[in-house]
Scaffold this motif. Structure first.
Motif, short mmCIF file in Angstrom:
data_model
loop_
_atom_site.label_atom_id
_atom_site.label_comp_id
_atom_site.label_asym_id
_atom_site.label_seq_id
_atom_site.Cartn_x
_atom_site.Cartn_y
_atom_site.Cartn_z
N UNK A 103 -10.58 -2.64 14.55
CA UNK A 103 -9.24 -2.97 14.06
C UNK A 103 -8.62 -1.69 13.53
N UNK A 104 -7.31 -1.68 13.46
CA UNK A 104 -6.59 -0.49 13.03
C UNK A 104 -5.74 -0.79 11.81
N UNK A 105 -5.73 0.15 10.87
CA UNK A 105 -4.90 0.07 9.67
C UNK A 105 -3.91 1.23 9.68
N UNK A 106 -2.64 0.93 9.47
CA UNK A 106 -1.63 1.98 9.39
C UNK A 106 -0.56 1.83 10.46
N UNK A 107 0.33 2.82 10.55
CA UNK A 107 0.39 4.07 9.79
C UNK A 107 1.05 3.88 8.42
N UNK A 108 0.33 4.35 7.39
CA UNK A 108 0.80 4.28 6.01
C UNK A 108 0.31 5.52 5.27
N UNK A 109 0.65 5.63 3.99
CA UNK A 109 0.29 6.80 3.19
C UNK A 109 -1.23 6.90 3.02
N UNK A 110 -1.73 8.07 2.60
CA UNK A 110 -3.18 8.23 2.44
C UNK A 110 -3.83 7.20 1.52
N UNK A 111 -3.24 6.97 0.35
CA UNK A 111 -3.82 5.99 -0.57
C UNK A 111 -3.73 4.58 -0.02
N UNK A 112 -2.59 4.23 0.58
CA UNK A 112 -2.43 2.88 1.13
C UNK A 112 -3.41 2.65 2.28
#
Length: 337
Positions: free
Chosen positions: A178-187
């Motif tokens: 599964x993929x998470x993002x694209x978001x900020x480093x902390x998120x």
């Protein structure tokens, strides 16, 4: 009325930390407060001074319990309020703040493998399935195993409000991504840890375990990684910044390898779509390179890069910190911000 808050944290197990959680009942409308736990049972303290502190850093709806119940991701502090030595989030927070004006963002591809009765899901008892080749993004009961768990996990992540951007079956039977993002480093890092917890929790209901082992089956089978897609504003606007970032990653290659997950040498062998762990390379559309520049990025002369080295068992707080620190510092030095 009251609600259930599931406090989730990362323990001090080495070389690969594990997730822990426990439930607290809170009054309706109350924000989750700091809480405590026995660090001597999580490899984070000694028995004679065992108190550790849970400091909430990210909350979202609990898709398992539903209603107004919440998941509460916490960082671990010492009783004096300072970060616990196992708290890698605090270091990322400082680096992210330093380079915030460059607008770094991440998309992380989390691979994992289902196990049942001591073997990968889909592996026959006492033997091996057909060689890999048809399982990747496959369809049909002879090629795909565990889809019901994957779909349930996807729905749970979406209902929790996580920035999940996709799923697919991977190269080995019982292996998914599964993929998470694209978001900020902390998120990206916070949400990946919560998505991992949800994966374990959902699979639990099916009597299946999920592992982030980077080489779950020895031999001619793909390992499991966490390919990390990264860009800054300058990279999204021009190709020179992309080359600067790739070169910078090469200059600190072994430092990154050390922070990209335990037993990385078992996965980065130079085979199975990997570059050798002891060498660094980058190239356009090259899945055998350490860092891949997608063909569309090369054509558009702007976009992002994919660091293919991080293991499935990596700590995303460490990976994103290293990439931001290395690439953003190089771009700043080159005046490409």
């Amino acid at each position: 009325m009251s609600y259930k808050a599931e406090y989730i944290w990362i323990d001090g197990t080495e070389p690969t930390a594990r997730l822990r959680s426990k439930t607290r009942i809170l009054a309706d409308g109350a924000e989750p407060p700091v809480w405590g736990f026995d660090g001597s049972s999580t490899n984070q303290a000694l028995g004679h001074t065992s108190d550790c502190v849970l400091n909430p850093v990210f909350t979202c709806p609990d898709p398992i319990r539903g209603g107004d119940h919440r998941l509460v991701l916490c960082e671990v502090l010492l009783p004096d309020g300072s970060p616990h030595p196992s708290n890698t989030r605090s270091e990322l927070s400082a680096v992210s703040e330093r380079f915030e004006d460059q607008e770094p963002i991440f998309g992380i591809e989390q691979e994992y493998t289902f196990f049942k009765d001591g073997r990968p899901l889909g592996f026959p008892s006492g033997g091996f399935p057909a060689p890999q080749g048809f399982y990747y993004c496959g369809v049909g009961a002879d090629e795909v195993y565990g889809r019901e768990v994957v779909e349930t996990h996807l729905d749970a992540c979406l209902n929790a409000g996580l920035a999940i951007s996709g799923i697919n079956a991977e190269v080995m039977p019982g292996q998914w991504e599964f993929q998470v993002g694209p978001v900020s480093p902390l998120a990206a890092s916070d949400q990946l840890w919560v998505a991992r917890w949800l994966l374990y929790r959902v699979a639990e209901d099916f009597g299946i375990s999920a592992t982030l082992d980077p080489k779950p089956v020895k031999g001619d089978w793909n390992g499991a990684g966490a390919h990390t897609n990264f860009s800054t504003r300058a990279m999204r606007e021009g190709y020179d910044a992309i080359i600067t970032a790739c070169d910078a990653l090469g200059e600190r290659a072994q430092e990154h390898i050390k922070g990209y997950g335990a037993e990385i040498e078992h996965r980065l062998t130079g085979m199975h779509e990997t570059a050798p762990w002891s060498e660094y390379s980058y190239g356009v559309s090259d899945r055998g390179a350490s860092v891949r520049i997608p063909w569309q990025v090369a054509a558009d002369k702007k976009g992002y890069i994919e660091d293919r080295r991080p293991n499935a068992n990596c700590d995303p707080y460490v990976v994103t910190r290293l990439m931001v620190d290395t690439c953003c510092a190089a771009l700043e030095k080159a005046g490409q911000v």
